[in-house]
Write a protein that holds these residues in place. Structure first.
Motif, PDB file in Angstrom:
ATOM      1  N   TYR A 183       0.818  -1.211   0.000  1.00 21.25           N
ATOM      2  CA  TYR A 183       0.000   0.000   0.000  1.00 21.25           C
ATOM      3  C   TYR A 183       0.854   1.264   0.000  1.00 21.25           C
ATOM      4  CZ  TYR A 183      -3.793   3.153   1.109  1.00 21.25           C
ATOM      5  OH  TYR A 183      -4.698   4.155   1.052  1.00 21.25           O
ATOM      6  N   ALA A 184       1.823   1.339   0.935  1.00 19.07           N
ATOM      7  CA  ALA A 184       2.620   2.554   1.078  1.00 19.07           C
ATOM      8  C   ALA A 184       3.389   2.837  -0.207  1.00 19.07           C
ATOM      9  CB  ALA A 184       3.580   2.412   2.256  1.00 19.07           C
ATOM     10  N   ASP A 185       3.942   1.782  -0.793  1.00 15.42           N
ATOM     11  CA  ASP A 185       4.725   1.941  -2.011  1.00 15.42           C
ATOM     12  C   ASP A 185       3.845   2.427  -3.161  1.00 15.42           C
ATOM     13  OD1 ASP A 185       6.920   1.737  -3.731  1.00 15.42           O
ATOM     14  OD2 ASP A 185       6.277  -0.260  -4.377  1.00 15.42           O
ATOM     15  N   LEU A 186       2.700   1.726  -3.328  1.00 13.95           N
ATOM     16  CA  LEU A 186       1.793   2.080  -4.420  1.00 13.95           C
ATOM     17  C   LEU A 186       1.333   3.526  -4.291  1.00 13.95           C
ATOM     18  CD1 LEU A 186       0.128   1.120  -6.888  1.00 13.95           C
ATOM     19  CD2 LEU A 186      -1.657   0.431  -5.294  1.00 13.95           C
ATOM     20  N   LEU A 230      -1.843   9.731   1.494  1.00 17.71           N
ATOM     21  CA  LEU A 230      -1.358   9.134   2.742  1.00 17.71           C
ATOM     22  C   LEU A 230      -0.765   7.752   2.481  1.00 17.71           C
ATOM     23  CD1 LEU A 230      -4.201  10.160   5.176  1.00 17.71           C
ATOM     24  CD2 LEU A 230      -1.800  10.822   5.366  1.00 17.71           C
ATOM     25  N   HIS A 231       0.210   7.393   3.318  1.00 17.61           N
ATOM     26  CA  HIS A 231       0.917   6.126   3.140  1.00 17.61           C
ATOM     27  C   HIS A 231       0.204   4.980   3.825  1.00 17.61           C
ATOM     28  CE1 HIS A 231       1.852   7.966   6.869  1.00 17.61           C
ATOM     29  NE2 HIS A 231       2.459   6.893   7.331  1.00 17.61           N
ATOM     30  N   LYS A 232      -0.820   5.277   4.642  1.00 18.64           N
ATOM     31  CA  LYS A 232      -1.576   4.196   5.282  1.00 18.64           C
ATOM     32  C   LYS A 232      -3.062   4.499   5.193  1.00 18.64           C
ATOM     33  CE  LYS A 232      -2.466   3.876   9.769  1.00 18.64           C
ATOM     34  NZ  LYS A 232      -3.735   4.561  10.044  1.00 18.64           N
ATOM     35  N   GLU A 233      -3.846   3.443   5.253  1.00 17.27           N
ATOM     36  CA  GLU A 233      -5.288   3.646   5.187  1.00 17.27           C
ATOM     37  C   GLU A 233      -5.796   4.182   6.512  1.00 17.27           C
ATOM     38  OE1 GLU A 233      -7.912   0.963   2.587  1.00 17.27           O
ATOM     39  OE2 GLU A 233      -6.343  -0.361   3.350  1.00 17.27           O
ATOM     40  N   ALA A 272       5.115   0.885  14.222  1.00 18.45           N
ATOM     41  CA  ALA A 272       5.283   2.206  13.622  1.00 18.45           C
ATOM     42  C   ALA A 272       5.580   2.039  12.146  1.00 18.45           C
ATOM     43  CB  ALA A 272       6.428   2.943  14.302  1.00 18.45           C
ATOM     44  N   ILE A 273       4.994   2.912  11.330  1.00 13.11           N
ATOM     45  CA  ILE A 273       5.406   2.926   9.936  1.00 13.11           C
ATOM     46  C   ILE A 273       5.816   4.338   9.557  1.00 13.11           C
ATOM     47  CG2 ILE A 273       4.135   0.937   9.052  1.00 13.11           C
ATOM     48  CD1 ILE A 273       1.947   2.801   8.177  1.00 13.11           C
ATOM     49  N   SER A 274       6.778   4.420   8.702  1.00 11.99           N
ATOM     50  CA  SER A 274       7.243   5.742   8.315  1.00 11.99           C
ATOM     51  C   SER A 274       7.345   5.812   6.804  1.00 11.99           C
ATOM     52  CB  SER A 274       8.602   6.023   8.946  1.00 11.99           C
ATOM     53  OG  SER A 274       9.513   5.037   8.509  1.00 11.99           O
ATOM     54  N   ALA A 275       7.267   7.007   6.295  1.00 10.70           N
ATOM     55  CA  ALA A 275       7.373   7.200   4.857  1.00 10.70           C
ATOM     56  C   ALA A 275       7.690   8.655   4.575  1.00 10.70           C
ATOM     57  CB  ALA A 275       6.057   6.833   4.175  1.00 10.70           C
ATOM     58  N   THR A 276       8.228   8.890   3.409  1.00  4.37           N
ATOM     59  CA  THR A 276       8.409  10.268   2.964  1.00  4.37           C
ATOM     60  C   THR A 276       7.347  10.526   1.917  1.00  4.37           C
ATOM     61  OG1 THR A 276      10.750  10.003   3.338  1.00  4.37           O
ATOM     62  CG2 THR A 276      10.061  11.906   2.056  1.00  4.37           C
TER      63      THR A 276
END
Lengths: 239, 648
Positions: B532-535, B573-576, B628-632
């Motif tokens: 999800y985050a990548d897509l 957003l990187h997460k639902e 925890a999840i992180s993303a730019t």
């Protein structure tokens, strides 16, 4: 509604031994089943649970021992005769007609009770039509009882496994049996399906117009609230 | 003429005794209950309930799905001057405690074992419950609790009572007046206890008849009653209008068989919330994907034609000869069979309400010849406030005020309604009543909206959520977050959207992509992704979402009042968003304030000029563990359109 009381012995199994060549499948098994009783046969794989049912069912002929049903003792009987006496069963591997609808599958359970001949049935004329309506009504009551109204016309092969098990039970009920043999009724089911099935088995015994009920539960835990008061244990022996 | 529910029943039974009133499927066959049989049943039930001690002025709860005998008990209660209180059949036992105690309810009439268990479970908290009657005896064999009886027993007692007191029922019905309380509906408040909305015979029946006249309903109309009877909409469609018009209400066999029953009955008058229409459409489209190439090609060709021609035809205007002929061919080979498959072959009038419906969805049904319309109303207004006339249905308005309704828009943008169908009061709650009902009879809907140039009402948002843009090009213009979010969510690629802009210079949006839809799209584009985050961070996905945002902007720019709500910057957003993380409510509504706090850095970045922002968030997994999840995340600008003054 009055609660049904457990009554007299209806099925008596005495000293049954079954051998396949040198293999002793069953040796000297005796037990009885009373009216309105839920009776379980438990045992590990290969202990001979299905073989026991097959003996009662007339599929296998035991070498020794005898089975009495409502006072009639028999030793050699084929499965049709057993069915006519009022012993129905479900199957571990379901043996349903996958391409036929739920209604038609359950209708096959009425086969023994249909009187008109194949030609009248094929043409649906005269008494055959009236007879079919009567049987259809009975089948509809089973569908209502098992809560599968939404799947009446669905081909059985498209239904999930738990529902197929229910159809299998429905077909056995359609025979209006006096004794119901359920082979692994909960196998492969999830918790919810097991609970549903337990409720149906209890309801069959207490509310449906069956005379009594006989079943065999898996040895697993968590079969809802279905508990038989008496069990028959089978174990594997070395031979 | 003074109309009451039992009065209408008696009139139908006298005038058209053998006409069908209700149908119910039993053992696979639809069984009909005529008006005279129904009236006799109601008379027996009323006698038996009276004999059991139920007295004028009391309340009874009715809990269950749509069953003829439950409707009959509601009528029986009303005949005795007793107020039926329908409760949601899927409510938990604890949720029933407040209504039952609030109205001092002693009698409960319920559908089956499940509901009986619920009543027995709360009996300790509601000790006054003395009588519980159940419709379906299945599974009830081992119950020995006191006060428990089946409706069969009640009916048998009623028969004996009616024989001894033949004039009892008629006398009781004559005592009921149209200003008496007819029913009470509990609305779930977002905070605090639910409120009982009290309606009289006249308020419900007035609205029911107005709606019926508007759509020219006749006694031969057919309705399928499949939504919870505790919801006022269902109550109006399958109870108030049923008695006002005398049409036929069909009760489905079970909740699972509704789509089958729909096909068998072929209702002429149909109601469903948007999600039901959406589910039906999705099931059709999925099956079309599996159809043969020829069928798919035909479907596509004629659906394109329908999109172009259908809405014009539905608006009652003429189309060219070629289009007319083609549409007729399409009707014969695609639209007709499709309507039949959806169970909508005979639908003359279909309504949707409750939430905003996507224009594509709305147009789909209208283009294949289903007269789908919208209406506006609430429990407090006995549903009918605004209705769309047959040839003037638009996706973004809810119609014109119907007969007897006055609408005015308050300073705050709130819609005020005056109508004969307004609630009498909130039960035992004068403060709440005073809050919504002013002394001169205006009801405060707490919805913000306005009447457009054609006199159609347009709902924008809840009043408390509507804000103002401050500074910038659109200084002082109105900002309606939900309106913008809904417009975005109508795109199948966008699952959720959260809009910010109140007291800000411009509007910014955080978007959740729909993983299924976008994932499917990515596969067809041969676009690999890891999850999800990548897509969500793929530049092509951003491009696609930007197109959606810009389409919304173009649309908003044509709206005189909401041009300022155009989205200038967005991120994906990187997460639902998830109710487990508190970002959505349990009914999947976005909690804007909470999200703004949790994703504070992102909101700041949206209003700054960075092109990307790092974020780390706590997530709760379904088994209760946290991680925890992180993303730019990238931030993108979207094109803003100059407002078009001449509203299209």
């Amino acid at each position: 509604m009055a609660k049904r009381e457990i009554g007299d012995v209806i099925l008596d199994v005495e000293n049954i031994s079954l051998r396949f060549g040198g293999v002793n499948a069953l040796s000297d098994i005796s037990f009885d089943v009373r009216e309105h009783e839920v009776r379980a046969i438990i045992g590990p794989n290969g202990a001979g649970k299905s073989s026991m049912l097959n003996c009662i069912n007339g599929v296998y002929q035991p070498q020794e021992g005898q089975i009495s049903f409502r006072g009639n003792t028999f030793k050699h009987m084929n499965s049709r005769q057993v069915a006519e006496m009022g012993i129905a069963r479900t199957f571990q591997n379901l043996a349903l007609f996958k391409g036929m609808s739920v209604i038609d599958n359950i209708m096959t359970g009425r086969n023994l009770r249909i009187k008109s001949n194949i030609f009248l049935q094929a043409l649906r004329i005269g008494p055959a039509e009236r007879e079919e309506s009567e049987h259809r009504e009975y089948v509809e009551q089973i569908i209502d009882f098992l809560e599968i109204q939404a799947h009446r016309k669905t081909p059985v092969g498209q239904l999930p496994y738990g529902l197929q098990k229910r159809v299998d039970l429905g077909r056995a009920l359609a025979m209006e049996p006096q004794v119901l043999l359920l082979d692994e009724p909960m196998a492969g089911m999830n918790m919810e399906e097991k609970q549903d099935m337990s409720r149906f088995i209890l309801d069959v015994n207490e509310e449906f117009w069956l005379h009594d009920c006989f079943d065999r539960t898996r040895h697993g835990r968590g079969d809802g609230h279905l508990r038989s008061r008496r069990g028959v244990g089978l174990r594997q022996e070395n031979w | 003429m003074q109309q009451t529910f039992p009065g209408l029943l008696v009139a139908h039974a006298a005038q058209r005794p053998d006409a069908p009133a209700m149908r119910e499927k039993a053992y696979g066959i639809w069984q009909t209950l005529s008006w005279s049989d129904l009236a006799a049943m109601v008379a027996d039930l009323a006698g038996a309930l009276h004999e059991a001690g139920l007295r004028r002025g009391e309340h009874v709860v009715v809990i269950g799905s749509n069953r003829p005998r439950l409707y009959a008990t509601m009528l029986a209660a009303q005949s005795l001057g007793v107020t039926p209180v329908p409760l949601y059949q899927d409510a938990a036992g604890a949720e029933c405690v407040f209504p039952i105690n609030n109205a001092d309810i002693r009698f409960a009439i319920v559908e089956d074992q499940e509901q009986v268990d619920k009543m027995l479970e709360i009996r300790a908290q509601c000790p006054q419950i003395s009588n519980i009657y159940f419709d379906n005896p299945r599974g009830m064999r081992n119950y020995e609790e006191t006060g428990l009886a089946s409706l069969d027993d009640l009916l048998a007692a009623g028969k004996a009572f009616s024989q001894k007191n033949p004039s009892f029922f008629a006398d009781e019905v004559a005592k009921v007046t149209s200003s008496d309380v007819a029913a009470m509906f509990f609305t779930s408040g977002t905070t605090g206890n639910p409120k009982g909305v009290v309606h009289t015979h006249s308020s419900l029946l007035d609205r029911a008849s107005v709606g019926a006249r508007f759509d020219k309903l006749v006694p031969t109309d057919e309705v399928l009653a499949y939504l919870p009877p505790a919801w006022i909409g269902q109550n109006i469609f399958s109870y108030a209008q049923w008695l006002a018009v005398g049409y036929i209400v069909n009760c489905p066999e079970s909740a699972e068989t509704v789509t089958i029953d729909l096909k068998e009955i072929g209702p002429t008058y149909y109601f469903a919330p948007p999600r039901v229409f959406e589910t039906l459409l999705t099931s059709v489209l999925i099956r079309m994907e599996d159809a043969s190439t020829l069928k798919r090609a035909l479907f596509k060709h004629f659906m394109d034609l329908a999109q172009r021609v259908g809405p014009i035809k539905m608006a009652g205007q003429s189309v060219g000869l070629m289009d007319s002929l083609q549409y007729a061919l399409g009707d014969a080979i695609i639209y007709g069979p499709l309507r039949n498959n959806l169970g909508m072959s005979r639908v003359r009038v279909a309504y949707t309400a409750g939430e905003a419906i996507g224009p594509d969805l709305f147009t789909f049904y209208r283009s294949i010849g289903v007269n789908l319309k919208q209406l506006y109303g609430s429990t407090e207004t006995a549903v009918f406030v605004c209705l769309q006339p047959d040839h003037q249905a638009k996706a973004d308005t809810v119609g014109i005020p119907c007969e007897g309704v006055e609408i005015k828009v308050a300073e705050s943008g709130e819609i005020l309604v005056r109508s004969p169908g307004l609630l009498k009061e909130y039960y035992k709650n004068p403060e709440a009543t005073a809050e919504v009902l002013s002394a001169d009879g205006w009801y405060h809907t707490s919805d913000a909206g306005f009447l457009d140039s054609d006199g159609h009402l347009k709902i924008i948002d809840r009043v408390k959520d509507v804000g103002r843009i401050k500074g910038g090009a659109f200084d002082g213009s109105m900002f309606a977050p939900k309106y913008v979010e809904n417009k975005l969510k109508f795109f199948s690629f966008i699952k959720e959207a959260v809009a910010y802009g109140d007291q800000r210079e411009r509007v910014c949006v955080m978007v959740n992509i729909d993983f299924d839809a976008v994932g499917n799209w990515a596969e067809r584009q041969n676009l690999p992704y890891a999850g999800y985050a990548d897509l969500s961070q793929k530049p092509t996905v951003y491009d696609m979402i930007r197109d959606c945002v810009e389409q919304v902007n173009a649309d908003l720019s044509r709206d005189a009042m909401l041009a300022g709500s155009q989205v200038s910057r967005f991120l994906i957003l990187h997460k639902e968003l998830d109710p487990d993380d508190g970002e959505l409510t349990r009914t999947n509504k976005v909690r804007r304030g909470f999200i703004a706090e949790k994703y504070g850095v992102l909101v700041e970045a949206l209003y700054g000029d960075k092109t990307e922002q790092f974020i780390e968030t706590q997530v709760k997994f379904e088994d209760g563990r946290t991680g925890a999840i992180s993303a730019t995340l990238q931030l993108r600008d979207a094109k803003i359109f100059t407002p078009v003054q001449a509203a299209a």
